[in-house]
Write a protein that holds these residues in place. Structure first.
Motif, short mmCIF file in Angstrom:
data_model
loop_
_atom_site.label_atom_id
_atom_site.label_comp_id
_atom_site.label_asym_id
_atom_site.label_seq_id
_atom_site.Cartn_x
_atom_site.Cartn_y
_atom_site.Cartn_z
N PHE A 4 -6.36 4.74 -120.90
CA PHE A 4 -7.53 4.27 -120.16
C PHE A 4 -7.67 2.78 -120.39
O PHE A 4 -7.06 2.22 -121.29
N GLU A 5 -8.47 2.15 -119.54
CA GLU A 5 -8.77 0.73 -119.71
C GLU A 5 -9.96 0.58 -120.63
O GLU A 5 -10.86 1.43 -120.64
N LEU A 6 -10.00 -0.50 -121.38
CA LEU A 6 -11.14 -0.77 -122.26
C LEU A 6 -11.73 -2.12 -121.87
O LEU A 6 -11.06 -3.15 -121.94
N LEU A 7 -12.99 -2.09 -121.40
CA LEU A 7 -13.67 -3.32 -120.99
C LEU A 7 -14.82 -3.58 -121.95
O LEU A 7 -15.62 -2.68 -122.21
N THR A 8 -14.87 -4.78 -122.48
CA THR A 8 -15.89 -5.09 -123.48
C THR A 8 -17.09 -5.77 -122.84
O THR A 8 -16.94 -6.79 -122.17
N ALA A 9 -18.27 -5.18 -123.04
CA ALA A 9 -19.50 -5.76 -122.50
C ALA A 9 -20.12 -6.69 -123.54
O ALA A 9 -20.24 -6.31 -124.72
N MET B 1 -2.68 -4.26 -121.99
CA MET B 1 -2.58 -4.31 -123.46
C MET B 1 -3.79 -5.07 -124.03
O MET B 1 -4.31 -5.97 -123.40
N SER B 2 -4.20 -4.67 -125.22
CA SER B 2 -5.28 -5.39 -125.91
C SER B 2 -4.66 -6.23 -127.03
O SER B 2 -3.88 -5.71 -127.83
N ASP B 3 -5.01 -7.51 -127.05
CA ASP B 3 -4.55 -8.37 -128.15
C ASP B 3 -5.59 -8.32 -129.27
O ASP B 3 -6.76 -8.64 -129.04
N ILE B 4 -5.15 -7.90 -130.43
CA ILE B 4 -6.07 -7.69 -131.54
C ILE B 4 -5.75 -8.67 -132.67
O ILE B 4 -4.59 -8.81 -133.06
N THR B 5 -6.78 -9.34 -133.18
CA THR B 5 -6.64 -10.13 -134.39
C THR B 5 -7.70 -9.66 -135.37
O THR B 5 -8.88 -9.61 -135.01
N LEU B 6 -7.29 -9.26 -136.54
CA LEU B 6 -8.28 -8.83 -137.50
C LEU B 6 -7.85 -9.20 -138.91
O LEU B 6 -6.69 -9.53 -139.15
N ASN B 7 -8.83 -9.22 -139.80
CA ASN B 7 -8.55 -9.56 -141.18
C ASN B 7 -8.39 -8.26 -141.96
O ASN B 7 -9.32 -7.48 -142.08
N ILE B 8 -7.16 -8.03 -142.45
CA ILE B 8 -6.92 -6.80 -143.20
C ILE B 8 -6.57 -7.15 -144.64
O ILE B 8 -5.61 -7.88 -144.89
N ASN B 9 -7.39 -6.68 -145.55
CA ASN B 9 -7.18 -6.94 -146.98
C ASN B 9 -7.01 -8.43 -147.26
O ASN B 9 -6.18 -8.85 -148.06
N PRO B 19 -4.82 -0.10 -124.77
CA PRO B 19 -6.27 -0.03 -125.01
C PRO B 19 -6.73 1.25 -125.70
O PRO B 19 -7.73 1.24 -126.41
N GLU B 20 -6.00 2.35 -125.49
CA GLU B 20 -6.47 3.62 -126.08
C GLU B 20 -6.02 3.78 -127.54
O GLU B 20 -6.22 4.83 -128.13
N THR B 21 -5.42 2.73 -128.11
CA THR B 21 -4.95 2.79 -129.50
C THR B 21 -6.14 2.79 -130.46
O THR B 21 -7.03 1.95 -130.37
N THR B 22 -6.14 3.74 -131.39
CA THR B 22 -7.20 3.74 -132.39
C THR B 22 -6.86 2.75 -133.51
O THR B 22 -5.70 2.33 -133.66
N LEU B 23 -7.88 2.41 -134.29
CA LEU B 23 -7.65 1.53 -135.44
C LEU B 23 -6.63 2.18 -136.38
O LEU B 23 -5.75 1.49 -136.93
N LEU B 24 -6.71 3.50 -136.54
CA LEU B 24 -5.77 4.20 -137.41
C LEU B 24 -4.33 4.03 -136.93
O LEU B 24 -3.43 3.72 -137.73
N LYS B 25 -4.13 4.18 -135.63
CA LYS B 25 -2.78 4.05 -135.07
C LYS B 25 -2.29 2.60 -135.21
O LYS B 25 -1.12 2.35 -135.51
#
Lengths: 296, 170
Positions: A4-9, B1-9, B19-25
Motif C-alpha cells: 500500500f502507499e503511505l502518505l504522511t499528513a 519506496m520510503s526513504d528512512i533515516t533514523l538514529n539507531i543505538n 511503504p508497507e515495511t514495518t520497523l521490525l522488518k
C-alpha cells in the motif's frame, strides 16, 4: 503485508485533504496497534494509508473554559500520565490502563481505540457515561456529534471515508463528575473485556440521592450502550447499597449480550449486574473521598 | 519506496524500503539488526519490542515510515564490547532466560521501565512486562532479575550525579 502507499499528513487539515484526494480506498493510520495487526492478514482492498501520527494539532489534553478536550492522537500512556485527567477523571486512567500492554498503550491512541468501534473497546464506556462529544473534520469543515452517535455497529462508525476524528470533548457540566470504570477480562494483562462498565453520578447533598446517574456498558451489545432503565431507576433515589444492586439487576435487561468463545451470555449477564453495582459504589466512594479532602 | 533515516543505538542509519515495511522488518532485513525477534507479528508477544523515543513499542506494529527521524534503541545497543548492560548481567546471573527468544524484548521493556522508575515494586514490574510472553521461565526469575538490575542501576546513579555536578561546577 500486501503493498500500500503511505502518505504522511502534517496536520489535521492536510490529513482530510489527503483523504479526500485519494478516494474511498484509503484509511487513516494513527498508532497502528489495531490497524497494522489487521493488515497483516488482509488489507481489505485499501491501497493507501494516511499516517496522521505526526499531526501535532491532533495531540494534547486541555481543560479550557471548563471543558476537557482530548486530542484524538493522545496515547493511552499519555492519558495515564496526565495530571488534569488523573485529578478529574481517574476512571479514564483506569480504562487506559486496561488496554493491551505497555507497548500497546505507548503507540495506541484514544481516537484509534474509539474508531475501531468494537463493542469491547475500553475507551468507550467512561466517555459515553460522561456524554462526551466528538469533533469530526472533513474538507468542507467540521461537525460535532455525541460520541454515542458515532458508534453505528461493530467496526462501523458514522464517519465518511474522507472524515477524520479530531478530538473528544467532555462538556462543562460533567467536569469533575465522580466516575468509575471497571472491566472484567480473563487475565490482568492484554485481555479483552468480557464486560466493561462505567458509572458516573452527581450527588444531591441535601437528600443524599443520585443526580444525573449514567451507566454505560461495553461488550454486551453490538456497540457501547447506556443502561437507560437502570439510570431512570436511580435518578432522584436515595443512595443505598440496595439501590445500586437493583440498578445492576435492571442494567442486565438493557443489554443484549451474546455467547462466544470468551464467555456465555448468561455469564455476561451476571457480570453486568455485579460490575454495575461495583462501579456505582466506586463512583460514590470517589465523591465521598473528594468531599473529605475538600473539608480537610 | 520510503526513504528512512533514523538514529539507531546512537548511529544514523538510512534505508529505502517499500511503504508497507514495518520497523521490525527494516531492522532485521535491511539493517542486519536481528536482535528484535519476529514472534506473533500482531503485537501480542512482545518479542519485537524496541525503544522508540524512550518508549517501549512493538516494532511489528510500527511502519518504518512512522519511525523516520526517531531515536531507536535495540538490544544491540545495550552491551559494550567488554560488559553486558546491568539488566543483561542481572538476567544472566539470575538464570532469567531459558531459550532466550523473548529475551531482547523483555530486557528492553525492563530498560524502558527502569529509565522511568529506578525502584519499581513487583506489581509495577509485572505491569511493565505484561506485553512480553515467555513460554519457558514462568517470569519469576525475570522479575527478580529486574529488581536486582534496578539495585545495580541505583548504585551506579549517584556516581553519574556527582559526575554531572562536577561538570556543572567546572
Amino acid at each position: 503485508m500486501q503493498a500500500f502507499e503511505l502518505l504522511t499528513a502534517n496536520n489535521s487539515r492536510h490529513a482530510v485533504e489527503l483523504l479526500a484526494a485519494n478516494g474511498p480506498a484509503v484509511k487513516t493510520l494513527a498508532g497502528g496497534t489495531d490497524l497494522m495487526a489487521d493488515f497483516k492478514s488482509d488489507t481489505h482492498g485499501i491501497n493507501a494509508l494516511i499516517d496522521i501520527s505526526r499531526a501535532e494539532d491532533l495531540r494534547g489534553i486541555s481543560l479550557t473554559d471548563d471543558r476537557l478536550r482530548i486530542g484524538s492522537l493522545v496515547t493511552h500512556s499519555e492519558i495515564m500520565a496526565e495530571p488534569v485527567i488523573r485529578d478529574n477523571f481517574p476512571a479514564l486512567v483506569d480504562a487506559a490502563h486496561t488496554i493491551g500492554a505497555v507497548q500497546t498503550r505507548n503507540l495506541g491512541t484514544i481516537g484509534g481505540n474509539l474508531m475501531t468501534c468494537i463493542p469491547s473497546m475500553d475507551s468507550g464506556p467512561t466517555l459515553i457515561a460522561l456524554d462526551a462529544m466528538v469533533t469530526i473534520a472533513g474538507v468542507d469543515g467540521s461537525r460535532q456529534i455525541p460520541l454515542a452517535d458515532m458508534f453505528l455497529a461493530p467496526r462501523k462508525t458514522a464517519l465518511r471515508y474522507d472524515e477524520l476524528l479530531v478530538d473528544i470533548v467532555i462538556p462543562t457540566r460533567n467536569i469533575g463528575k465522580p466516575t468509575a470504570f471497571l472491566k472484567f477480562g480473563l487475565r490482568k494483562g492484554q485481555a479483552l473485556a468480557l464486560v466493561n462498565v462505567a458509572a458516573s453520578l452527581w450527588v444531591d447533598e441535601e437528600t443524599n440521592s443520585f443526580r444525573d446517574p449514567a451507566i454505560s456498558l461495553g461488550a454486551v451489545a453490538p456497540k457501547v450502550i447506556r443502561a437507560p432503565t437502570a439510570e431512570k431507576y436511580l435518578a432522584g433515589r436515595a443512595i443505598t447499597d440496595e439501590a445500586m444492586a437493583e440498578a445492576g439487576r435492571l442494567a442486565v435487561d438493557d443489554a443484549k449480550p451474546i455467547s462466544d468463545f470468551r464467555a456465555s451470555a448468561d455469564y455476561r449477564r451476571e457480570l453486568i449486574a455485579v460490575l454495575t453495582r461495583r462501579a456505582l459504589a466506586k463512583a460514590f466512594e470517589l465523591f465521598t473521598t473528594r468531599q473529605k479532602e475538600n473539608s480537610a | 519506496m520510503s526513504d528512512i533515516t533514523l538514529n539507531i543505538n546512537g548511529e544514523t542509519r538510512t534505508a529505502s524500503v517499500p511503504p508497507e515495511t514495518t520497523l521490525l522488518k527494516l531492522l532485521r532485513d535491511y539493517l542486519n539488526l536481528a536482535g528484535a525477534k519476529l514472534g506473533c507479528d500482531v503485537g501480542d508477544c512482545g518479542a519485537c519490542t524496541v525503544i522508540v523515543d524512550g518508549q517501549a513499542v512493538n516494532s511489528c506494529l510500527m511502519l518504518a515510515g512512522q519511525a523516520d527521524g526517531r531515536d531507536v534503541i535495540t538490544i544491540e545497543g545495550l552491551a559494550t564490547r567488554d560488559n553486558f548492560h546491568p539488566i543483561q548481567q542481572a538476567f544472566e546471573n539470575n538464570g532469567a532466560l531459558q531459550c532466550g527468544f523473548c529475551g531482547p524484548g523483555v530486557i528492553l521493556a525492563a530498560k524502558a521501565l527502569l529509565d522511568e522508575n529506578d525502584d519499581p515494586d513487583v506489581a509495577t514490574i509485572r505491569d511493565a512486562l505484561a506485553g512480553n510472553l515467555c513460554r519457558c521461565t514462568g517470569y519469576t526469575k525475570m522479575i527478580e532479575a529486574v529488581q536486582v538490575a534496578a539495585g545495580e542501576l541505583r548504585a551506579e546513579a549517584p556516581q553519574q550525579l556527582s559526575h554531572a555536578k562536577s561538570e556543572a561546577a567546572s
